[in-house]
Design a protein around this motif. Structure first.
Motif, mmCIF file in Angstrom:
data_model
loop_
_atom_site.group_PDB
_atom_site.id
_atom_site.type_symbol
_atom_site.label_atom_id
_atom_site.label_comp_id
_atom_site.label_asym_id
_atom_site.label_seq_id
_atom_site.Cartn_x
_atom_site.Cartn_y
_atom_site.Cartn_z
ATOM 1 N N LYS A 53 24.599 -37.585 -42.706
ATOM 2 C CA LYS A 53 24.586 -36.677 -41.557
ATOM 3 C C LYS A 53 25.097 -35.294 -41.935
ATOM 4 C CE LYS A 53 26.268 -36.364 -36.793
ATOM 5 N NZ LYS A 53 27.112 -37.024 -35.754
ATOM 6 N N ARG A 54 26.131 -35.283 -42.785
ATOM 7 C CA ARG A 54 26.683 -34.008 -43.232
ATOM 8 C C ARG A 54 25.707 -33.283 -44.174
ATOM 9 N NH1 ARG A 54 31.018 -35.998 -44.363
ATOM 10 N NH2 ARG A 54 30.841 -36.300 -46.615
ATOM 11 N N LEU A 55 25.017 -34.061 -44.986
ATOM 12 C CA LEU A 55 24.068 -33.448 -45.930
ATOM 13 C C LEU A 55 22.829 -32.900 -45.233
ATOM 14 C CD1 LEU A 55 24.202 -35.894 -48.962
ATOM 15 C CD2 LEU A 55 25.097 -33.580 -48.827
ATOM 16 N N LYS A 56 22.468 -33.461 -44.075
ATOM 17 C CA LYS A 56 21.306 -32.940 -43.351
ATOM 18 C C LYS A 56 21.547 -31.524 -42.845
ATOM 19 C CE LYS A 56 19.274 -37.297 -41.830
ATOM 20 N NZ LYS A 56 18.949 -38.177 -40.662
ATOM 21 N N LYS A 57 22.826 -31.176 -42.625
ATOM 22 C CA LYS A 57 23.145 -29.833 -42.154
ATOM 23 C C LYS A 57 23.242 -28.827 -43.292
ATOM 24 C CE LYS A 57 25.790 -31.622 -38.220
ATOM 25 N NZ LYS A 57 27.101 -31.634 -37.538
ATOM 26 N N LEU A 58 23.268 -29.323 -44.534
ATOM 27 C CA LEU A 58 23.404 -28.401 -45.663
ATOM 28 C C LEU A 58 22.203 -27.481 -45.862
ATOM 29 C CD1 LEU A 58 25.168 -30.557 -48.403
ATOM 30 C CD2 LEU A 58 26.115 -28.673 -47.090
ATOM 31 N N PRO A 59 20.929 -27.970 -45.699
ATOM 32 C CA PRO A 59 19.789 -27.048 -45.936
ATOM 33 C C PRO A 59 19.840 -25.789 -45.093
ATOM 34 C CG PRO A 59 19.023 -29.307 -45.844
ATOM 35 C CD PRO A 59 20.466 -29.342 -45.463
ATOM 36 N N GLN A 60 20.260 -25.903 -43.808
ATOM 37 C CA GLN A 60 20.326 -24.711 -42.962
ATOM 38 C C GLN A 60 21.342 -23.711 -43.501
ATOM 39 O OE1 GLN A 60 21.188 -25.601 -38.914
ATOM 40 N NE2 GLN A 60 20.915 -23.509 -38.193
ATOM 41 N N ALA A 61 22.508 -24.233 -43.941
ATOM 42 C CA ALA A 61 23.511 -23.331 -44.515
ATOM 43 C C ALA A 61 23.019 -22.728 -45.824
ATOM 44 C CB ALA A 61 24.815 -24.097 -44.750
ATOM 45 N N VAL A 62 22.300 -23.532 -46.605
ATOM 46 C CA VAL A 62 21.759 -23.008 -47.874
ATOM 47 C C VAL A 62 20.720 -21.943 -47.619
ATOM 48 C CG1 VAL A 62 20.436 -23.636 -49.915
ATOM 49 C CG2 VAL A 62 22.289 -25.100 -49.149
ATOM 50 N N VAL A 63 19.864 -22.158 -46.602
ATOM 51 C CA VAL A 63 18.835 -21.153 -46.273
ATOM 52 C C VAL A 63 19.484 -19.848 -45.829
ATOM 53 C CG1 VAL A 63 17.009 -20.597 -44.632
ATOM 54 C CG2 VAL A 63 17.044 -22.824 -45.751
ATOM 55 N N THR A 64 20.520 -19.954 -44.991
ATOM 56 C CA THR A 64 21.225 -18.741 -44.542
ATOM 57 C C THR A 64 21.865 -18.013 -45.715
ATOM 58 O OG1 THR A 64 21.686 -19.847 -42.437
ATOM 59 C CG2 THR A 64 22.968 -17.876 -42.957
ATOM 60 N N LEU A 65 22.474 -18.773 -46.611
ATOM 61 C CA LEU A 65 23.099 -18.166 -47.784
ATOM 62 C C LEU A 65 22.063 -17.499 -48.672
ATOM 63 C CD1 LEU A 65 25.660 -17.735 -49.457
ATOM 64 C CD2 LEU A 65 25.231 -19.950 -50.546
#
Length: 594
Positions: free
Chosen positions: A309-321
């Motif tokens: 569940k935590r890893l599913k939110k990582l792509p959005q943060a990576v895209v923003t970064l």
């Protein structure tokens, strides 16, 4: 550099002179250089040393850090460059500044390869077509093989790979193909360095073991189960301390292996793992112990779920970064480009000033050679005056242009206000001239008394002023006389109108002839066309009519702000200032004799 391979030297020179977008394709030539069949072990290491000394490995690392979708060949080129980079680093012994190579360069290579593997895994999972999935899986395996080759040549990198967050993200996946590949990478890590799990942090060790146990409990795929079982067996064989950790942390693991994975085709590995686990556990198990083991299995599943569940939110943060990084990089590139353009412009202006100054001095020297010695002072004084006038002229022009640009907006606003005020004044003047129409009021009727009094006044007036009697013959005679006088008046009025028309025609003809004479060429330049203009009366008429027509067309095409006041004019009113200049000398055609 003495003894440098000519192919490496030529490739380095070609990359230095090439554009940035052509560098990845040129770096692919390293694969042919390294895979030459005529090379021995020492020659291969020498070529790798040359490649590192000339910075080609650094070029490969920089290309891998770029946006791979913009490269020629896209992900295929990136995968090949990853393979080339790993082969260049294995077998390389850096003598100059080895600290930089082993502590900075190699860890940076590992990080870049893991990032590339994560991107390929994400695109493989999102791919729909079978051909695309096969291509991405092949490139993903190429990158993982490069990682295995790299830490196989440098054993100290195994712990670096295992502690990297990207490796855990690659391992924690629900996709079967990529999960099997990543478990094979973990198997190679344990095979290269069996004690690596004791060198990493406890949190990392628990995350890896939790994921392996979760895969055994959450899937029924034999390939995934076999790979996870073999990994747990390898972990248990590597150290007795890890067997104790498996027994204490995952109390329901033995029941899971015996019930779910027995008879799946890899019973030998399952039985070996169960034997190792039972050696560390006493034979007697109470009900409380079973409940504790069940709770551990539930906790492992819950931890796996929370991690996913935590890893599913990582792509959005990576895209923003990535978006912010690319925007910042684009801004820096624009700033550098602008700075280079400004420097080039300053250099060009400086060269132009130097060239102009040189030409000026050369021209002065040439003139001084021609001018007599007694006239030199006078000539120099004249040149100084001309130079001062030129500088003053340019300065006044610059100041006038600057003042004009400053007052341009206010002048435009002033003109617009004048046009609006003029239109408003015309509208108000036209409304004042109109007479307001009074509302219709029905006349009041006369009363009977007023009617009788008015009739009495009329009778009295008729008695006082009796009408004269006229015979019928007298009336007819007066009628005939009136008709004769009316006919004479109409005839005389028609003759006067014809005379007035003839006068106007003669005046227009005189004006046309005067204009033609004023604009006529000299006798030496006269042509037959000019003679026809004087002999024919239709040409001036057609010319003036065409001019009047063009004037009316120009008036209709005026911008709205020039015709702003015309909407308050009558429909039959034509602006005199627009066509008077064209119609004053128009010849009115007609016969000379009436």
């Amino acid at each position: 550099m003495a003894g440098t391979d000519p192919q490496v030297l030529a490739l380095a020179a070609q990359i230095t002179e090439s554009r940035e977008q052509d560098i990845p394709l040129l770096l692919l030539k390293l694969k042919g250089i390294l895979s030459s069949p005529s090379l021995g072990c020492e020659e291969s290491n020498k070529i790798k040393q040359d490649i590192y000394d000339y910075g080609l490995t650094q070029y490969c690392l920089l290309v891998l850090k770029q946006d791979h979708s913009q490269l020629h060949g896209a992900w295929a080129t990136a995968a090949q460059l990853a393979e080339i980079l790993s082969h260049c680093c294995v077998g390389l012994e850096v003598k100059e500044d080895p600290e930089e190579f082993y502590r900075k360069f190699l860890p940076s290579v590992i990080d870049s390869l893991l990032v590339l593997g994560k991107r390929l895994q994400a695109r493989f999972i999102r791919a729909i077509k079978d051909k695309e999935k096969q291509d991405f899986l092949h490139w993903f395996q190429t990158v993982t093989d490069a990682i295995c080759w790299l830490f196989g040549g440098h054993i100290q990198l195994a712990a670096r790979v295992l502690q990297n967050d990207r490796f855990l993200q690659l391992l924690i996946t629900d996709d079967v193909e990529t999960a099997i590949v990543m478990m094979s990478v973990l198997h190679n890590i344990l095979r290269v360095n069996s004690s690596v799990l004791l060198q990493v942090e406890e949190e990392t060790l628990h995350s890896v073991l939790d994921e392996l146990v979760y895969k055994l409990s959450s899937t029924t795929n034999p390939a995934v189960g076999s790979a996870a079982t073999k990994l747990l067996l390898l972990v248990a064989k590597s150290c007795k301390q890890l067997v104790q950790l498996l027994t204490a942390r995952y109390k329901g693991l033995k029941e899971l292996l015996s019930k779910q994975w027995t008879g799946k085709g890899f019973d030998r590995e399952v039985n070996q793992l169960l034997d190792l686990l039972y050696l560390e556990k006493s034979s007697g198990k109470g009900e409380m112990q079973k409940q504790h083991e069940a709770a551990c299995v539930i906790q492992a599943a819950w931890r796996g779920f929370q991690t996913r569940k935590r890893l599913k939110k990582l792509p959005q943060a990576v895209v923003t970064l990535q978006r912010s990084f690319r925007a910042k990089r684009e801004q820096e590139l624009q700033h550098l480009t602008k700075q280079k353009e400004d420097e080039a412009l300053k250099l060009q202006m400086q060269l132009q000033r130097q060239r102009a100054m040189r030409l000026f001095h050369e021209r002065q020297l040439a003139l001084l050679e021609v001018v007599h010695a007694s006239q030199v002072n006078k000539y120099m004084q004249e040149m100084e005056e001309k130079s001062a006038l030129t500088i003053q002229r340019f300065w006044r022009g610059y100041r006038a242009r600057r003042i004009f640009h400053q007052q341009k907006q206010s002048l435009k606003e002033y003109k617009a206000a004048v046009i609006i005020q003029r239109a408003a004044c015309k509208f108000l003047e036209k409304r004042r001239r109109r007479r307001p129409l009074s509302p219709w009021k029905e006349p009041r009727g006369l009363t009977d008394e007023q009617r009788l009094a008015l009739q009495q006044k009329v009778d009295d007036y008729i008695k006082l002023h009796p009408a004269s009697q006229m015979s019928e013959e007298r009336s007819k005679e007066l009628h005939v006389q009136a008709q004769a006088k009316l006919a004479q008046f109409l005839l005389r009025n028609r003759l006067d109108q014809r005379a007035a028309q003839r006068r106007e025609a003669l005046l227009a003809q005189v004006n046309t002839d005067v204009e033609l004479l004023m604009n006529a060429p000299g006798l030496a330049e006269t042509t037959e066309k000019d003679i026809g203009a004087f002999m024919s009366r239709s040409i001036p008429v057609a010319t003036k009519a065409r001019q009047a027509h063009n004037t009316m067309l120009k008036y209709t095409r005026w911008p709205w702000w020039k015709k702003l006041g015309d909407e308050f004019m009558e429909d039959d009113v034509i602006p005199d200032d627009a066509i008077n200049t064209e119609l004053e000398t128009l010849f009115i055609g007609g016969r000379k004799s009436f």
